[in-house]
Design a protein around this motif. Structure first.
Motif, mmCIF file in Angstrom:
data_model
loop_
_atom_site.group_PDB
_atom_site.id
_atom_site.type_symbol
_atom_site.label_atom_id
_atom_site.label_comp_id
_atom_site.label_asym_id
_atom_site.label_seq_id
_atom_site.Cartn_x
_atom_site.Cartn_y
_atom_site.Cartn_z
ATOM 1 N N GLU A 39 0.794 -1.225 0.000
ATOM 2 C CA GLU A 39 0.000 0.000 0.000
ATOM 3 C C GLU A 39 0.830 1.282 0.000
ATOM 4 O O GLU A 39 0.321 2.340 -0.284
ATOM 5 C CB GLU A 39 -0.943 0.017 1.208
ATOM 6 N N GLY A 40 2.109 1.219 0.314
ATOM 7 C CA GLY A 40 2.932 2.421 0.409
ATOM 8 C C GLY A 40 3.139 3.116 -0.923
ATOM 9 O O GLY A 40 3.052 2.508 -1.987
ATOM 10 N N LYS A 41 3.432 4.417 -0.865
ATOM 11 C CA LYS A 41 3.675 5.189 -2.079
ATOM 12 C C LYS A 41 4.997 4.765 -2.714
ATOM 13 O O LYS A 41 5.998 4.591 -2.032
ATOM 14 C CB LYS A 41 3.724 6.674 -1.757
ATOM 15 N N GLY A 42 4.994 4.612 -4.012
ATOM 16 C CA GLY A 42 6.203 4.262 -4.747
ATOM 17 C C GLY A 42 6.592 2.798 -4.667
ATOM 18 O O GLY A 42 7.635 2.415 -5.173
ATOM 19 N N CYS A 43 5.788 1.988 -4.033
ATOM 20 C CA CYS A 43 6.100 0.567 -3.903
ATOM 21 C C CYS A 43 5.769 -0.157 -5.205
ATOM 22 O O CYS A 43 4.696 0.030 -5.765
ATOM 23 C CB CYS A 43 5.309 -0.058 -2.765
ATOM 24 N N LYS A 44 6.687 -0.989 -5.643
ATOM 25 C CA LYS A 44 6.476 -1.724 -6.881
ATOM 26 C C LYS A 44 6.154 -3.197 -6.634
ATOM 27 O O LYS A 44 5.880 -3.927 -7.567
ATOM 28 C CB LYS A 44 7.715 -1.612 -7.763
ATOM 29 N N CYS A 69 9.805 -0.172 0.048
ATOM 30 C CA CYS A 69 8.824 0.596 0.825
ATOM 31 C C CYS A 69 9.241 0.675 2.286
ATOM 32 O O CYS A 69 10.008 -0.146 2.770
ATOM 33 C CB CYS A 69 7.456 -0.063 0.757
ATOM 34 N N SER A 72 5.493 -0.775 7.884
ATOM 35 C CA SER A 72 4.240 -0.309 8.446
ATOM 36 C C SER A 72 4.040 -0.960 9.813
ATOM 37 O O SER A 72 4.115 -2.178 9.936
ATOM 38 C CB SER A 72 3.079 -0.682 7.520
#
Length: 90
Positions: A39-44, A69, A72
């Motif tokens: 769910e993190g930003k920029g995670c591929k 990432c 969490s």
């Protein structure tokens, strides 16, 4: 990697999310296919699995294993049911 059912695959993804302290979201989630992403930003990172018709198995078809990432500390999969399944009998 092959699994006996979509439920077993989802359970493995949840265990992976807890172990690696990542927030995972199931994007495509039905009886025939499952796609999970961080769910993190920029995670591929993502994994996609679906049924193999000839072997009656649920198989991973695509995996991008780039874990860049942030961790969490709030994981919706850590609940009383998961703790009971993992630690009962220890």
């Amino acid at each position: 990697m092959e699994f006996g059912s979509a439920d077993l695959f989802r359970k493995a993804i949840r265990a992976h999310a807890v172990k690696h302290m990542r927030a995972v979201k199931f994007k495509k989630n039905d009886a025939n296919r499952v796609m999970a992403v961080y769910e993190g930003k920029g995670c591929k990172w993502f994994v996609y699995a679906s049924w193999l018709g000839d072997r009656k198995a649920f198989k991973i078809k695509s995996l991008v294993d780039e874990q860049i990432c942030v961790m969490s500390f709030k994981n919706k999969f850590v609940n009383s049911k998961m703790i009971n399944e993992k630690y009962v009998g220890q």
